[in-house]
Scaffold this motif. Structure first.
Motif, short mmCIF file in Angstrom:
data_model
loop_
_atom_site.label_atom_id
_atom_site.label_comp_id
_atom_site.label_asym_id
_atom_site.label_seq_id
_atom_site.Cartn_x
_atom_site.Cartn_y
_atom_site.Cartn_z
N ALA A 1 42.02 44.24 50.33
CA ALA A 1 41.27 45.21 50.72
C ALA A 1 39.59 44.17 50.16
O ALA A 1 38.73 43.90 50.27
N VAL A 2 40.49 43.24 49.18
CA VAL A 2 39.46 42.16 48.09
C VAL A 2 38.80 41.41 49.72
O VAL A 2 37.81 41.35 49.15
N LEU B 1 38.33 45.30 40.11
CA LEU B 1 37.49 44.78 38.67
C LEU B 1 38.81 45.05 37.73
O LEU B 1 39.27 44.55 36.95
N ARG B 2 38.76 46.91 37.48
CA ARG B 2 39.02 47.74 36.84
C ARG B 2 40.93 46.86 37.00
O ARG B 2 41.96 46.67 36.28
N PHE B 3 41.85 46.97 38.35
CA PHE B 3 42.87 46.74 39.13
C PHE B 3 43.48 45.10 38.53
O PHE B 3 43.99 44.94 37.56
N SER B 4 42.47 44.52 38.47
CA SER B 4 42.55 42.81 37.99
C SER B 4 42.34 42.74 36.42
O SER B 4 44.06 41.89 36.36
N PRO C 1 48.51 42.43 43.50
CA PRO C 1 47.32 42.92 44.56
C PRO C 1 48.22 43.16 45.73
O PRO C 1 48.13 43.79 46.80
N GLU C 2 48.95 41.85 46.12
CA GLU C 2 49.57 41.61 47.61
C GLU C 2 50.58 42.86 48.04
O GLU C 2 50.85 43.37 49.26
N LYS C 3 50.87 43.28 46.43
CA LYS C 3 52.29 44.28 47.48
C LYS C 3 51.87 45.41 46.16
O LYS C 3 52.84 46.53 46.60
#
Length: 211
Positions: A96-97, A127-130, A136-138
């Motif tokens: 998605a990014v 941003l909140r997720f990071s 992120p790939e999973k």
């Protein structure tokens, strides 16, 4: 639709004190920043004011004729909406990014296998997720997106003024445009940037008409 007395006063305040923050403008009226949010949104979307992050509001000097102003605000969303960029709920946050930056958009619309809108993924969500998570790939985007019914939508027959009001009131950057007969089917999108670009171009065209 003409500018209201309060909007005219806001322009005068900005002219005198620019750059000036929204909070400082509100203080001049003895009101809260939230109370003036719609007025500030209208004045920036029409190009009368310019807003710069961490700096404040400036007067652009751009005139808007009352008749032109009225005409523009009654234009339907269908006339300015742009194609939506949709992704499946199963793709990873990493994908998605990559998609978001590849197409240089602020948000992605998330759909299920039936092509129905089920969520919106914004830069803020990413941003909140990071900040708080890894892998992120999973992680599928369905885990971090904003879900229905917490998504504000609009139909193509509603006006640009309605769209701008919704964007400002809910402090969001994008509105999925849905089919009135199929509320889960996205047929376009309208953003703050799209509305602002439209008004600036319309104002420019009124001053420099082509023959």
């Amino acid at each position: 639709m003409e500018l209201t007395p309060r909007q005219m006063k806001m322009i005068e305040i900005v002219k005198e004190h620019q750059p000036i923050s929204g909070e400082a403008i509100a203080k001049q009226f003895g009101l809260s920043r939230a109370t003036l949010r719609n007025d500030l949104s209208i004045l920036t979307m029409t190009g009368l004011l310019d807003a710069r992050p961490k700096v404040g509001y400036f007067y652009t000097g751009q005139p808007v004729e009352p008749l032109l102003f009225d005409k523009l605000y009654h234009i339907n969303v269908s006339e300015i909406m742009i194609p939506p960029l949709m992704i499946l709920q199963t793709i990873s946050v990493y994908e998605a990014v990559t998609t978001l930056f590849m197409y240089d958009v602020g948000s992605l619309y998330v759909k299920n296998e039936a092509d129905e809108l089920i969520g919106v993924l914004s830069r803020k969500d990413l941003l909140r997720f990071s900040i708080s998570a890894t892998a992120p790939e999973k992680t599928p985007v369905a885990m971090i997106m904003t879900r229905m019914p917490n998504i504000i939508t609009i139909t193509p027959k509603e006006t640009i003024l309605t769209a701008g009001t919704l964007l400002s009131r809910h402090e969001i950057d994008t509105l999925p445009v849905i089919d009135p007969e199929q509320p889960k089917k996205v047929i376009g999108k309208v953003t703050k940037t799209r509305i602002m670009d439209f008004f600036i171009q319309a104002g420019h065209d009124s001053e420099h008409p082509s023959f």
